[in-house]
Design a protein around this motif. Structure first.
Motif, short mmCIF file in Angstrom:
data_model
loop_
_atom_site.label_atom_id
_atom_site.label_comp_id
_atom_site.label_asym_id
_atom_site.label_seq_id
_atom_site.Cartn_x
_atom_site.Cartn_y
_atom_site.Cartn_z
N VAL A 110 -90.63 39.65 -11.16
CA VAL A 110 -89.22 39.62 -11.57
C VAL A 110 -88.91 40.85 -12.42
O VAL A 110 -87.89 41.53 -12.23
N THR A 111 -89.80 41.16 -13.37
CA THR A 111 -89.63 42.34 -14.21
C THR A 111 -89.57 43.60 -13.37
O THR A 111 -88.72 44.48 -13.60
N THR A 112 -90.45 43.70 -12.37
CA THR A 112 -90.46 44.87 -11.49
C THR A 112 -89.14 44.98 -10.72
O THR A 112 -88.60 46.09 -10.55
N MET A 113 -88.60 43.85 -10.27
CA MET A 113 -87.35 43.88 -9.51
C MET A 113 -86.21 44.42 -10.38
O MET A 113 -85.44 45.27 -9.94
N PHE A 114 -86.09 43.92 -11.60
CA PHE A 114 -85.06 44.41 -12.50
C PHE A 114 -85.30 45.88 -12.86
O PHE A 114 -84.36 46.68 -12.93
N HIS A 115 -86.55 46.24 -13.10
CA HIS A 115 -86.91 47.61 -13.48
C HIS A 115 -86.52 48.60 -12.39
O HIS A 115 -85.83 49.59 -12.65
N GLU A 116 -86.97 48.33 -11.17
CA GLU A 116 -86.69 49.27 -10.09
C GLU A 116 -85.20 49.34 -9.78
O GLU A 116 -84.69 50.38 -9.37
N PHE A 117 -84.49 48.23 -9.98
CA PHE A 117 -83.05 48.27 -9.75
C PHE A 117 -82.35 49.12 -10.81
O PHE A 117 -81.28 49.67 -10.56
N GLY A 118 -82.95 49.22 -12.00
CA GLY A 118 -82.41 50.15 -13.00
C GLY A 118 -82.45 51.58 -12.49
O GLY A 118 -81.51 52.36 -12.69
N HIS A 119 -83.55 51.95 -11.81
CA HIS A 119 -83.62 53.26 -11.16
C HIS A 119 -82.56 53.37 -10.06
O HIS A 119 -81.91 54.40 -9.91
N ALA A 120 -82.40 52.30 -9.28
CA ALA A 120 -81.41 52.31 -8.19
C ALA A 120 -80.00 52.53 -8.75
O ALA A 120 -79.22 53.30 -8.18
N LEU A 121 -79.68 51.87 -9.85
CA LEU A 121 -78.36 52.06 -10.47
C LEU A 121 -78.17 53.51 -10.90
O LEU A 121 -77.07 54.07 -10.75
N HIS A 122 -79.22 54.12 -11.41
CA HIS A 122 -79.16 55.52 -11.83
C HIS A 122 -78.73 56.40 -10.65
O HIS A 122 -77.95 57.35 -10.81
N GLY A 123 -79.25 56.06 -9.46
CA GLY A 123 -78.88 56.82 -8.26
C GLY A 123 -77.53 56.42 -7.70
O GLY A 123 -76.77 57.27 -7.23
N LEU A 124 -77.20 55.13 -7.74
CA LEU A 124 -75.97 54.64 -7.12
C LEU A 124 -74.71 55.11 -7.85
O LEU A 124 -73.71 55.45 -7.21
N VAL A 125 -74.73 55.08 -9.17
CA VAL A 125 -73.50 55.40 -9.91
C VAL A 125 -73.41 56.87 -10.29
O VAL A 125 -72.49 57.27 -11.02
N ALA A 126 -74.34 57.69 -9.81
CA ALA A 126 -74.29 59.12 -10.10
C ALA A 126 -72.99 59.71 -9.59
O ALA A 126 -72.55 59.40 -8.48
N ARG A 127 -72.39 60.57 -10.38
CA ARG A 127 -71.18 61.28 -9.97
C ARG A 127 -71.27 62.70 -10.52
O ARG A 127 -70.74 63.03 -11.58
N VAL A 128 -71.99 63.55 -9.76
CA VAL A 128 -72.24 64.92 -10.18
C VAL A 128 -71.85 65.88 -9.06
O VAL A 128 -71.64 65.48 -7.92
N GLN A 129 -71.82 67.14 -9.39
CA GLN A 129 -71.42 68.15 -8.41
C GLN A 129 -72.58 68.53 -7.47
O GLN A 129 -72.40 68.66 -6.27
N TYR A 130 -73.78 68.67 -8.05
CA TYR A 130 -74.91 69.20 -7.28
C TYR A 130 -76.02 68.16 -7.14
O TYR A 130 -76.35 67.47 -8.11
N PRO A 131 -76.63 68.06 -5.96
CA PRO A 131 -77.70 67.06 -5.76
C PRO A 131 -78.90 67.26 -6.67
O PRO A 131 -79.62 66.31 -6.97
N HIS A 132 -79.12 68.47 -7.13
CA HIS A 132 -80.24 68.76 -8.03
C HIS A 132 -80.17 67.94 -9.32
O HIS A 132 -81.20 67.67 -9.95
N PHE A 133 -78.97 67.51 -9.70
CA PHE A 133 -78.78 66.77 -10.96
C PHE A 133 -78.46 65.30 -10.73
O PHE A 133 -78.09 64.59 -11.67
N SER A 134 -78.59 64.82 -9.52
CA SER A 134 -78.11 63.48 -9.19
C SER A 134 -79.10 62.38 -9.56
O SER A 134 -80.31 62.49 -9.32
N GLY A 135 -78.58 61.32 -10.16
CA GLY A 135 -79.37 60.11 -10.39
C GLY A 135 -80.61 60.32 -11.22
O GLY A 135 -80.55 60.74 -12.38
N THR A 136 -81.78 60.05 -10.62
CA THR A 136 -83.05 60.12 -11.33
C THR A 136 -83.60 61.53 -11.43
O THR A 136 -84.73 61.71 -11.90
N ASN A 137 -82.85 62.53 -11.01
CA ASN A 137 -83.27 63.92 -11.16
C ASN A 137 -83.03 64.39 -12.58
O ASN A 137 -82.18 65.22 -12.86
N VAL A 138 -83.80 63.82 -13.49
CA VAL A 138 -83.70 64.11 -14.91
C VAL A 138 -85.09 64.48 -15.42
O VAL A 138 -86.08 64.39 -14.71
N PHE A 139 -85.17 64.87 -16.69
CA PHE A 139 -86.47 65.22 -17.27
C PHE A 139 -87.42 64.02 -17.19
O PHE A 139 -87.00 62.87 -17.27
#
Length: 330
Positions: A110-139
């Protein structure tokens, strides 16, 4: 606990329910869209106003060809430049039950399901100009932060009561069992924290060597001595807390992509615990709080300095006190 964690209820009445409550997102399964495997399911994600957000692919089970673990991948990264809407996938490795039987999860799953969906949200709600900075493309030391934040809703009362129901009777998980879960969160945290910090600081010690210093390390005996010296220097050469990752098999340090960055797990948790405290003080599971987190932090991806984005959301720099309190180390 598994009878209270039936996978469909966890997904729809837990994971999706929290995302709808926070961000106004809705999820409609699209059986007409064929994924890469018969067990992989496609969901169309929409915003509160009905506008499209992206597609979410959910791949729960373990076929023979799947690698172990759990992860999120962006199949299409959002960008105004190339692809306006994202497609992200969550992969887990849950054993598939016989036909007609429910899929009952462990708390860890259950923890894994919520955890990985947190990553999914990071990708889904991204609103950036360039794909290099989209979603989980962070430090590296920021990527686990949104996923760990999403774990906070697992035991949040309104979320837990919505999904944690006996698969056969529909009865909610007993309050006494929930209390035990909460009480157990602090178990063994002194040992686990020390064990982790030893590995993170050993990683830093190796990557702090100059070329001349490294040239003198030519034998296994020298490696062992260096390791012992590095742990002694930070007060973690304690026999009750033996080295979990000896240097000769510590893959993260030399070949796992975390070179000098193994500290990132606990740094992400500092941000996570501080954010959980903010939500608790600002209405909990609310659209107002969710919108602030989405617009000021999740949606900007890597297009903004992460600490600047965090300050914009939180109103200040992160503090370590909430993490110490969570681990019962305050």
């Amino acid at each position: 606990m598994r009878p209270y964690f039936e996978s469909e209820r966890v997904l729809h009445d837990g994971v999706f329910f929290a995302a709808t409550s926070l961000y106004g997102l809705t999820f409609a399964e699209r059986g007409d869209l064929v994924a890469y495997h018969p067990d992989a399911r496609v969901f169309e994600v929409s915003d509160a106003d009905g506008s499209p957000v992206g597609l979410f692919v959910f791949d729960l089970y373990t076929p023979d060809s799947k690698r172990g673990g759990a992860w999120m991948n962006p199949l299409v990264s959002q960008s105004a430049l190339l692809e306006p809407l994202p497609v992200v996938v969550n992969n887990l490795n849950v054993a598939k039950p016989p036909a007609g039987s429910p899929t009952l999860l462990t708390l860890d799953e259950v923890t894994t399901m919520f955890h990985e969906f947190g990553h999914a949200l990071h990708g889904l709600v991204a609103r950036v100009q360039y794909p290099h900075f989209s979603g989980t493309n962070v430090f590296r030391d920021f990527v686990e932060f949104p996923s760990q934040v999403n774990e906070m809703w697992i035991l949040w009362p309104s979320v837990l009561s919505n999904y944690a129901r006996h698969y056969a009777t529909g009865e909610p998980m007993p309050a006494a069992l929930v209390e035990k879960l909460l009480a157990a969160e602090g178990f063994n945290q002194g040992f686990e924290t020390s064990e982790y910090l030893a590995a993170a600081l050993l990683d830093q010690a190796w990557h702090s060597l100059t070329f001349d210093e490294a040239a003198g390390l030519t034998s296994v005996d020298d490696v062992a001595a260096f390791e012992a010296s590095a742990l002694a220097a930070v007060g973690l050469d304690h026999p009750a807390v033996p080295t979990r990752y000896s240097s000769t098999y510590f893959a993260h340090t030399f070949s796992g992509g975390y070179d000098a960055g193994y500290y990132s797990y606990i740094w992400s948790e500092v941000l996570d615990a501080d954010t959980v405290e903010w939500f608790g003080a600002n209405g909990g599971l609310s659209r107002e709080g969710g919108s602030r987190f989405r617009q000021r932090l999740l949606g900007v991806g890597g297009s903004k300095d992460p600490l600047e984005a965090y300050r914009d959301f939180r109103g200040r720099d992160a503090e370590v006190a909430p993490l110490l309190a969570r681990r019962r180390l305050a």
